[in-house]
Every structure is written in structure tokens, then in C-alpha cells.
Design a protein around this motif. Structure first.
Motif, PDB file in Angstrom:
ATOM      1  N   CYS A 155      -4.387  10.966  16.592  1.00  0.00           N
ATOM      2  CA  CYS A 155      -5.470  10.374  15.799  1.00  0.00           C
ATOM      3  C   CYS A 155      -5.831  11.344  14.667  1.00  0.00           C
ATOM      4  CB  CYS A 155      -6.683  10.103  16.695  1.00  0.00           C
ATOM      5  SG  CYS A 155      -8.005   9.175  15.904  1.00  0.00           S
ATOM      6  N   PRO A 156      -5.009  11.433  13.617  1.00  0.00           N
ATOM      7  CA  PRO A 156      -5.249  12.408  12.543  1.00  0.00           C
ATOM      8  C   PRO A 156      -6.551  12.136  11.794  1.00  0.00           C
ATOM      9  CG  PRO A 156      -3.566  10.832  11.895  1.00  0.00           C
ATOM     10  CD  PRO A 156      -3.839  10.574  13.345  1.00  0.00           C
ATOM     11  N   ASP A 157      -7.020  13.154  11.093  1.00  0.00           N
ATOM     12  CA  ASP A 157      -8.274  13.017  10.357  1.00  0.00           C
ATOM     13  C   ASP A 157      -8.139  12.045   9.187  1.00  0.00           C
ATOM     14  OD1 ASP A 157      -9.696  14.812  11.973  1.00  0.00           O
ATOM     15  OD2 ASP A 157      -8.823  16.510  10.924  1.00  0.00           O
ATOM     16  N   ALA A 158      -6.986  12.019   8.547  1.00  0.00           N
ATOM     17  CA  ALA A 158      -6.740  11.084   7.443  1.00  0.00           C
ATOM     18  C   ALA A 158      -5.245  10.949   7.240  1.00  0.00           C
ATOM     19  CB  ALA A 158      -7.403  11.577   6.156  1.00  0.00           C
ATOM     20  N   SER A 159      -4.817   9.794   6.756  1.00  0.00           N
ATOM     21  CA  SER A 159      -3.397   9.598   6.475  1.00  0.00           C
ATOM     22  C   SER A 159      -3.232   8.501   5.436  1.00  0.00           C
ATOM     23  CB  SER A 159      -2.627   9.250   7.754  1.00  0.00           C
ATOM     24  OG  SER A 159      -3.131   8.062   8.349  1.00  0.00           O
ATOM     25  N   PHE A 160      -2.049   8.512   4.809  1.00  0.00           N
ATOM     26  CA  PHE A 160      -1.717   7.526   3.773  1.00  0.00           C
ATOM     27  C   PHE A 160      -0.366   6.914   4.127  1.00  0.00           C
ATOM     28  CE2 PHE A 160      -4.569  10.533   1.842  1.00  0.00           C
ATOM     29  CZ  PHE A 160      -5.378   9.778   1.005  1.00  0.00           C
ATOM     30  N   ILE A 161      -0.309   5.588   4.087  1.00  0.00           N
ATOM     31  CA  ILE A 161       0.912   4.894   4.498  1.00  0.00           C
ATOM     32  C   ILE A 161       1.311   3.864   3.446  1.00  0.00           C
ATOM     33  CG2 ILE A 161      -0.338   3.101   5.777  1.00  0.00           C
ATOM     34  CD1 ILE A 161       1.917   3.197   7.874  1.00  0.00           C
ATOM     35  N   HIS A 162       2.618   3.732   3.226  1.00  0.00           N
ATOM     36  CA  HIS A 162       3.127   2.687   2.336  1.00  0.00           C
ATOM     37  C   HIS A 162       3.117   1.359   3.077  1.00  0.00           C
ATOM     38  CE1 HIS A 162       6.053   0.346  -0.025  1.00  0.00           C
ATOM     39  NE2 HIS A 162       5.738   1.137  -1.035  1.00  0.00           N
ATOM     40  N   PRO A 168       2.747   6.873   8.538  1.00  0.00           N
ATOM     41  CA  PRO A 168       2.188   7.444   7.305  1.00  0.00           C
ATOM     42  C   PRO A 168       3.154   8.446   6.686  1.00  0.00           C
ATOM     43  CG  PRO A 168       0.584   7.533   9.102  1.00  0.00           C
ATOM     44  CD  PRO A 168       1.902   7.162   9.713  1.00  0.00           C
ATOM     45  N   GLY A 169       3.109   8.568   5.377  1.00  0.00           N
ATOM     46  CA  GLY A 169       3.930   9.567   4.694  1.00  0.00           C
ATOM     47  C   GLY A 169       3.206  10.891   4.560  1.00  0.00           C
ATOM     48  N   VAL A 170       1.876  10.826   4.382  1.00  0.00           N
ATOM     49  CA  VAL A 170       1.059  12.026   4.194  1.00  0.00           C
ATOM     50  C   VAL A 170      -0.056  12.025   5.240  1.00  0.00           C
ATOM     51  CG1 VAL A 170      -0.508  13.255   2.636  1.00  0.00           C
ATOM     52  CG2 VAL A 170       1.557  12.146   1.729  1.00  0.00           C
ATOM     53  N   ILE A 171      -0.204  13.149   5.925  1.00  0.00           N
ATOM     54  CA  ILE A 171      -1.226  13.295   6.966  1.00  0.00           C
ATOM     55  C   ILE A 171      -2.077  14.518   6.664  1.00  0.00           C
ATOM     56  CG2 ILE A 171      -1.596  13.870   9.396  1.00  0.00           C
ATOM     57  CD1 ILE A 171       0.768  12.074  10.090  1.00  0.00           C
ATOM     58  N   ILE A 172      -3.399  14.375   6.832  1.00  0.00           N
ATOM     59  CA  ILE A 172      -4.326  15.482   6.598  1.00  0.00           C
ATOM     60  C   ILE A 172      -5.073  15.792   7.888  1.00  0.00           C
ATOM     61  CG2 ILE A 172      -6.355  16.268   5.305  1.00  0.00           C
ATOM     62  CD1 ILE A 172      -5.536  14.382   3.054  1.00  0.00           C
ATOM     63  N   GLU A 173      -5.096  17.060   8.250  1.00  0.00           N
ATOM     64  CA  GLU A 173      -5.874  17.533   9.392  1.00  0.00           C
ATOM     65  C   GLU A 173      -6.835  18.618   8.893  1.00  0.00           C
ATOM     66  OE1 GLU A 173      -5.973  16.271  12.257  1.00  0.00           O
ATOM     67  OE2 GLU A 173      -4.011  15.584  12.961  1.00  0.00           O
ATOM     68  N   VAL A 174      -8.133  18.437   9.141  1.00  0.00           N
ATOM     69  CA  VAL A 174      -9.120  19.473   8.830  1.00  0.00           C
ATOM     70  C   VAL A 174      -9.293  20.310  10.094  1.00  0.00           C
ATOM     71  CG1 VAL A 174     -11.464  19.963   8.075  1.00  0.00           C
ATOM     72  CG2 VAL A 174     -10.251  17.993   7.146  1.00  0.00           C
ATOM     73  N   ALA A 196      11.341  12.377  10.187  1.00  0.00           N
ATOM     74  CA  ALA A 196      10.998  12.784   8.820  1.00  0.00           C
ATOM     75  C   ALA A 196      10.432  11.636   7.990  1.00  0.00           C
ATOM     76  CB  ALA A 196      12.181  13.421   8.104  1.00  0.00           C
ATOM     77  N   SER A 197       9.949  10.585   8.643  1.00  0.00           N
ATOM     78  CA  SER A 197       9.219   9.552   7.897  1.00  0.00           C
ATOM     79  C   SER A 197       7.921  10.141   7.344  1.00  0.00           C
ATOM     80  CB  SER A 197       8.905   8.368   8.811  1.00  0.00           C
ATOM     81  OG  SER A 197      10.081   7.702   9.203  1.00  0.00           O
ATOM     82  N   VAL A 198       7.310  11.066   8.099  1.00  0.00           N
ATOM     83  CA  VAL A 198       6.162  11.819   7.598  1.00  0.00           C
ATOM     84  C   VAL A 198       6.703  12.909   6.679  1.00  0.00           C
ATOM     85  CG1 VAL A 198       4.252  13.350   8.201  1.00  0.00           C
ATOM     86  CG2 VAL A 198       4.741  11.339   9.614  1.00  0.00           C
ATOM     87  N   LYS A 199       6.274  12.887   5.424  1.00  0.00           N
ATOM     88  CA  LYS A 199       6.824  13.794   4.413  1.00  0.00           C
ATOM     89  C   LYS A 199       5.980  15.040   4.182  1.00  0.00           C
ATOM     90  CE  LYS A 199      10.272  11.077   3.533  1.00  0.00           C
ATOM     91  NZ  LYS A 199      11.612  11.449   4.025  1.00  0.00           N
ATOM     92  N   ALA A 200       4.690  14.972   4.501  1.00  0.00           N
ATOM     93  CA  ALA A 200       3.822  16.126   4.272  1.00  0.00           C
ATOM     94  C   ALA A 200       2.671  16.108   5.270  1.00  0.00           C
ATOM     95  CB  ALA A 200       3.293  16.130   2.844  1.00  0.00           C
ATOM     96  N   LEU A 261       1.301  17.100  -4.227  1.00  0.00           N
ATOM     97  CA  LEU A 261       2.012  15.953  -3.688  1.00  0.00           C
ATOM     98  C   LEU A 261       2.653  15.185  -4.831  1.00  0.00           C
ATOM     99  CD1 LEU A 261      -0.749  14.635  -1.242  1.00  0.00           C
ATOM    100  CD2 LEU A 261       1.329  15.866  -0.577  1.00  0.00           C
ATOM    101  N   SER A 262       3.649  14.378  -4.504  1.00  0.00           N
ATOM    102  CA  SER A 262       4.204  13.432  -5.461  1.00  0.00           C
ATOM    103  C   SER A 262       4.244  12.069  -4.793  1.00  0.00           C
ATOM    104  CB  SER A 262       5.608  13.850  -5.911  1.00  0.00           C
ATOM    105  OG  SER A 262       6.536  13.676  -4.854  1.00  0.00           O
ATOM    106  N   LEU A 263       4.436  11.031  -5.576  1.00  0.00           N
ATOM    107  CA  LEU A 263       4.430   9.684  -5.013  1.00  0.00           C
ATOM    108  C   LEU A 263       5.500   9.511  -3.931  1.00  0.00           C
ATOM    109  CD1 LEU A 263       3.786   7.183  -7.962  1.00  0.00           C
ATOM    110  CD2 LEU A 263       2.303   7.727  -6.024  1.00  0.00           C
ATOM    111  N   ARG A 264       6.638  10.186  -4.079  1.00  0.00           N
ATOM    112  CA  ARG A 264       7.716  10.002  -3.101  1.00  0.00           C
ATOM    113  C   ARG A 264       7.341  10.539  -1.729  1.00  0.00           C
ATOM    114  NH1 ARG A 264      12.079  10.440  -5.010  1.00  0.00           N
ATOM    115  NH2 ARG A 264      11.648  10.875  -7.205  1.00  0.00           N
ATOM    116  N   ASP A 265       6.258  11.329  -1.644  1.00  0.00           N
ATOM    117  CA  ASP A 265       5.809  11.824  -0.340  1.00  0.00           C
ATOM    118  C   ASP A 265       5.180  10.734   0.523  1.00  0.00           C
ATOM    119  OD1 ASP A 265       6.529  14.515  -0.708  1.00  0.00           O
ATOM    120  OD2 ASP A 265       4.700  14.929  -1.825  1.00  0.00           O
ATOM    121  N   PHE A 266       4.842   9.600  -0.068  1.00  0.00           N
ATOM    122  CA  PHE A 266       4.052   8.607   0.645  1.00  0.00           C
ATOM    123  C   PHE A 266       4.879   7.536   1.347  1.00  0.00           C
ATOM    124  CE2 PHE A 266       1.176  10.588  -2.270  1.00  0.00           C
ATOM    125  CZ  PHE A 266      -0.051  10.585  -1.634  1.00  0.00           C
TER     126      PHE A 266
END
Length: 334
Positions: A155-162, A168-174, A196-200, A261-266
Motif C-alpha cells: 500500500c504505497p504512499d502514492a503511485s502513478f499508473i498508465h 504503477p510505473g512510478v511509486i513514492i514512499e515517504v 520491471a513494470s515499475v520504472k522508478a 522523471l520522464s514520461l517513459r517512466d510511467f
């Protein structure tokens, strides 16, 4: 968990119903007791972990299935990770400070995505398909030789998915102590278990005791060949890089912004390779991260002190509340 809470954990015992005759292990019972205490407002520390085997976790779920009220509370109110590979259950309980800071970082990324979404070029269409997920559950398949596939829950703090992606491609943990010690393992699971679907994976550590230092770490997939065998690893491309000094000042990042980040990370490569020109940057400088953190700290302090302007009530005005309907009244079981 504090010593008082540990004592309460032993005293607050959930008794399985007759249909749940199987004897619960101490570990399973302790987790259920923790859920019950959580509902009573006695929350564990920000990152509470407990050893729980897959069989014991199954027992916890079995008891919850027989207690609809508690199950509903756990599903709705408790942010939960479970890792069958390491037999570990984690309850996340971030403070308002962490949530406010995370929201500031997410807002910056969303603002940049909104700019890119306005473009008529192909990358604009790609950007329009990126969605922000707040504290969503992610099921990660575990590598296993058994016939039955097992999954970790995160249950990550935030994420972005296409829109078309599974993960998700990008995941943020505080992060905060002791969560920062788990960050590398989290990043490895996110990246390896999704092929490697998660890029960052971005970890923002904002709690250093006794000072105002704050750091950022970033992990990305790294493919290599070792002795003729292809291998995938989660590589720390940025490791504990300070963005705020011990005195609370932003670190000089004139050479390289800490968050890039770049768009391809998402999105996975199978999606991103269909779009040209995805090298559109999303950058956040040390000064911006420092400002976000200072703003979050000020907002959190204001909450703690009960400060802020509120609407005054005219003298002599009574507050009239509507009568509760029968459907709103709690039953004895509830």
C-alpha cells in the motif's frame, strides 16, 4: 508500539466465534488484537511490523471473515502490507506531516503532467492516460516453485499508473525511521515482482532525529548479463542524497535536481515504445522539496496547536441538527 499499547494488545483479545474453532497462534491473535485497538483509537507507531506466516495470515483472514464489522474497518481504515516471502505483516500509520508533504510532491508532478497533457503531440496523448493513485493496494506476484501462486500486498504512499498498465510505473514512499530501513526491500519487490513494470521507486526520508536533514533515494530497473545469464536488479541510482541540510536549508543542486522523471517512466516498455518523444522531463529541485517539507511542517504544527481562522457564530444562534433516521442508528452488534 509503546509499552502501554503492548500491554493493551495482550488484554484486548478477540475471541473467535464457534465457527472458528481452530486454535489461533499467538502471532495471529496479536495481529487481530492490534486491529481491534486500532479501531478504538490506540494506533501503533508509524511503521508496525509483526512476524506472520502465510498460514497464520490465512487464520487472521478467516477470523475477519466471521467478523463483518472488524473486517470492514480493516479494509477501510488500516493501511496494510503483507509479505508471505518474509512472513511479515506491516501496518502503516503515517502522520499528517508525511501525508501533507507527499501531497505537495504529488501536486508538483501532477501540475507538470497537466502541462504535458495539453500538447497535440503523441506524448500529450500518453500523458493524458496517466492516473494518480492515492494509497491504493498493489498485489505483487511472488516468485515461487510451488504450484500455487502467492502474492504480496503493498500500500504505497502514492503511485502513478498508465491507463493500460497493470502496475504503477512510478511509486513514492515517504519514509521515517524505521521505515527507511525497509525502503530498499520495498523498491526491490516493486521492481522485480512486476518484471520491471515499475520504472522508478522514490523514497523521501524526512525524519532525522535532532536535525532538519532530509534525503532522497531512487531505485530503477537495471538489466545486465552475469556469466552469460541475464539478470534484473533494482539499482539505487540515487542513494540517501540530501535535499535539505541539518540546519534546514536546501542543498545546492545546480548540477542535478534530485528528483528527475520522464514520461517513459510511467508505463511498461511495451506501451511507451509506441509513443515517440517521451523524454519530457518532470523535475523537482532541492529548493522545491525543501519548501514542500517546510510548508508541511508548518501546516502540521498548526494542526497540533489548533491554530487557524474559523467562521464565528453570531451571538444567540443555536445549532439545529436533523434527527437521525433508523438506518443511521447503530445496532448493538455494530
Amino acid at each position: 508500539m509503546s509499552p502501554e499499547s503492548e500491554s493493551d494488545l495482550m488484554e484486548t483479545k478477540i475471541t473467535p466465534s464457534p465457527s472458528q474453532e481452530k486454535m489461533l497462534s499467538t502471532s495471529a491473535q496479536n495481529v487481530l488484537n492490534c486491529f481491534s485497538l486500532h479501531r478504538k483509537g490506540q494506533r501503533p507507531r508509524s511503521w508496525w511490523q509483526h512476524r506472520l506466516t502465510p498460514d497464520q495470515y490465512a487464520d487472521v483472514l478467516r477470523v475477519l471473515d466471521g467478523d463483518e464489522s472488524l473486517r470492514g474497518y480493516v479494509e477501510d481504515k488500516i493501511r496494510l502490507d503483507y509479505d508471505p516471502r518474509r512472513s511479515r505483516l506491516t501496518i502503516r500509520n503515517p502522520s499528517p506531516l508525511h501525508e501533507i508533504f507527499c501531497a505537495e510532491v504529488v501536486s508538483k508532478i501532477m501540475n507538470r503532467l497537466t502541462e504535458l497533457q495539453k500538447s497535440d503531440e503523441a506524448f500529450g496523448d500518453f500523458a493524458r492516460k496517466i492516473q494518480y493513485l492515492s494509497t491504493s493496494n498493489i498485489r505483487l506476484p511472488n516468485d515461487t516453485n510451488d504450484i500455487q501462486q502467492t502474492y504480496s500486498q503493498r500500500c504505497p504512499d502514492a503511485s502513478f499508473i498508465h491507463e493500460y498498465a497493470k502496475y504503477p510505473g512510478v511509486i513514492i514512499e515517504v519514509c521515517y525511521s524505521p521505515k527507511i530501513r525497509a525502503a530498499a526491500g520495498l523498491a526491490e519487490d516493486y521492481i522485480l515482482d512486476t518484471n520491471a513494470s515499475v520504472k522508478a521507486v522514490i523514497a523521501l526520508n524526512i525524519e532525522y532525529r535532532g536535525c532538519k536533514k532530509a534525503t532522497i533515494s531512487v531505485w530503477r530497473p537495471n538489466k545486465m548479463t552475469v556469466d552469460g545469464v541475464k539478470e534484473l536488479e533494482a539499482k539505487a541510482v540515487i542513494e540517501m542524497m540530501p535535499f535539505r541540510t541539518e540546519s534546514g536549508l536546501p542543498v545546492d543542486d545546480s548540477k542535478q535536481p534530485p528528483l528527475q522523471l520522464s514520461l517513459r517512466d510511467f508505463a511498461p516498455k511495451t506501451i511507451s515504445q509506441k509513443y515517440p518523444n517521451l523524454d519530457q522531463d518532470i523535475l523537482i529541485s532541492s529548493k522545491e522539496l525543501c519548501d514542500f517539507l517546510s510548508s508541511a511542517e508548518a501546516a502540521h504544527q498548526k494542526q497540533l496547536l489548533g491554530q487557524g481562522v474559523e467562521e464565528p457564530l453570531s451571538p444567540g444562534t443555536r445549532k439545529r441538527r436533523r434527527a437521525q433516521t433508523p438506518s443511521e442508528e447503530l445496532s448493538s452488534e455494530e
